[in-house]
Design a protein around this motif. Sequence first.
Motif, mmCIF file in Angstrom:
data_model
loop_
_atom_site.group_PDB
_atom_site.id
_atom_site.type_symbol
_atom_site.label_atom_id
_atom_site.label_comp_id
_atom_site.label_asym_id
_atom_site.label_seq_id
_atom_site.Cartn_x
_atom_site.Cartn_y
_atom_site.Cartn_z
ATOM 1 N N LEU A 45 0.446 1.857 18.500
ATOM 2 C CA LEU A 45 0.052 0.830 19.416
ATOM 3 C C LEU A 45 1.236 0.645 20.492
ATOM 4 C CD1 LEU A 45 -1.148 -1.699 16.932
ATOM 5 C CD2 LEU A 45 -2.515 -0.130 18.341
ATOM 6 N N SER A 46 2.258 0.963 20.234
ATOM 7 C CA SER A 46 3.577 0.900 21.117
ATOM 8 C C SER A 46 4.580 1.626 20.353
ATOM 9 C CB SER A 46 4.252 -0.594 21.211
ATOM 10 O OG SER A 46 4.646 -1.289 20.225
ATOM 11 N N ARG A 47 5.869 1.753 21.257
ATOM 12 C CA ARG A 47 6.785 2.633 20.599
ATOM 13 C C ARG A 47 7.133 2.318 19.283
ATOM 14 N NH1 ARG A 47 11.958 1.367 23.437
ATOM 15 N NH2 ARG A 47 11.964 -0.176 22.070
ATOM 16 N N ASN A 48 7.226 1.023 18.784
ATOM 17 C CA ASN A 48 7.677 0.822 17.439
ATOM 18 C C ASN A 48 6.564 0.222 16.662
ATOM 19 O OD1 ASN A 48 10.309 1.779 17.911
ATOM 20 N ND2 ASN A 48 10.645 -0.433 18.659
ATOM 21 N N ARG A 49 5.327 0.352 17.014
ATOM 22 C CA ARG A 49 4.418 -0.483 16.245
ATOM 23 C C ARG A 49 3.141 0.562 16.097
ATOM 24 N NH1 ARG A 49 3.032 -5.789 18.772
ATOM 25 N NH2 ARG A 49 4.835 -6.342 17.920
ATOM 26 N N LYS A 50 2.558 0.837 14.772
ATOM 27 C CA LYS A 50 1.857 1.905 14.379
ATOM 28 C C LYS A 50 0.664 1.483 13.451
ATOM 29 C CE LYS A 50 5.517 5.038 14.989
ATOM 30 N NZ LYS A 50 6.205 6.172 14.670
ATOM 31 N N VAL A 51 -0.394 2.013 13.650
ATOM 32 C CA VAL A 51 -1.486 1.891 12.648
ATOM 33 C C VAL A 51 -1.557 2.917 11.552
ATOM 34 C CG1 VAL A 51 -3.860 1.561 12.233
ATOM 35 C CG2 VAL A 51 -2.918 0.703 14.432
ATOM 36 N N ALA A 52 -1.401 2.711 10.431
ATOM 37 C CA ALA A 52 -1.303 3.622 9.442
ATOM 38 C C ALA A 52 -2.402 3.289 8.286
ATOM 39 C CB ALA A 52 -0.001 4.005 8.817
ATOM 40 N N VAL A 53 -2.748 4.348 7.787
ATOM 41 C CA VAL A 53 -3.598 4.190 6.264
ATOM 42 C C VAL A 53 -2.813 4.717 5.007
ATOM 43 C CG1 VAL A 53 -5.810 4.776 5.197
ATOM 44 C CG2 VAL A 53 -5.574 4.677 7.672
ATOM 45 N N LYS A 54 -2.834 3.953 4.285
ATOM 46 C CA LYS A 54 -1.833 4.192 2.986
ATOM 47 C C LYS A 54 -2.555 3.798 1.677
ATOM 48 C CE LYS A 54 0.700 -0.201 2.530
ATOM 49 N NZ LYS A 54 1.866 -0.838 2.704
ATOM 50 N N LYS A 55 -2.170 4.641 0.573
ATOM 51 C CA LYS A 55 -2.661 4.099 -0.764
ATOM 52 C C LYS A 55 -1.683 3.499 -1.573
ATOM 53 C CE LYS A 55 -6.079 6.253 -3.851
ATOM 54 N NZ LYS A 55 -6.403 7.637 -4.347
ATOM 55 N N PHE A 56 -1.648 2.463 -1.943
ATOM 56 C CA PHE A 56 -0.806 1.685 -3.061
ATOM 57 C C PHE A 56 -1.546 1.153 -4.201
ATOM 58 C CE2 PHE A 56 1.852 -2.088 -3.866
ATOM 59 C CZ PHE A 56 2.863 -1.712 -3.810
ATOM 60 N N LYS A 57 -0.901 1.567 -5.165
ATOM 61 C CA LYS A 57 -1.293 1.286 -6.679
ATOM 62 C C LYS A 57 -3.022 1.460 -6.517
ATOM 63 C CE LYS A 57 2.147 -2.378 -7.604
ATOM 64 N NZ LYS A 57 2.286 -3.848 -8.082
ATOM 65 N N GLY A 58 -3.266 2.709 -6.375
ATOM 66 C CA GLY A 58 -4.726 2.851 -6.281
ATOM 67 C C GLY A 58 -5.623 2.498 -5.371
ATOM 68 N N LYS A 59 -5.198 1.564 -4.318
ATOM 69 C CA LYS A 59 -6.064 1.174 -3.475
ATOM 70 C C LYS A 59 -5.552 1.559 -1.964
ATOM 71 C CE LYS A 59 -7.257 -3.001 -6.211
ATOM 72 N NZ LYS A 59 -7.255 -4.426 -6.099
#
Length: 106
Positions: A45-59
Amino acid sequence: MPKRKGIPASSDAEDEQPEEEQEEAAPSTHKTTTISDGSRVVCELSRNRKVAVKKFKGKVFVDVREFWSKDGEDLPSKKGISLPLEQWEMLREHIEDVREVIASFT
């Protein structure tokens, strides 16, 4: 109007953006990159702001987060929000409503 933590009490403050949010947007790429915690960055979105998809504790979560650099590697900071898929879908369903309200302010 009661003052809530992190939210300005006056409407004048709503028009001002903190310096960190005024940074120039980076061009968004459509290819994903994987970072050290296993998250896949989908767009910048900017130099230091991003959109990510992650998996945490199975979700699975959609993560909008600020990043910082250490030894040439971008690392996620604590500043951001992780939306569970149910909330992400709710946000997606209301995108047109958000657009309409944005248009009413411009």
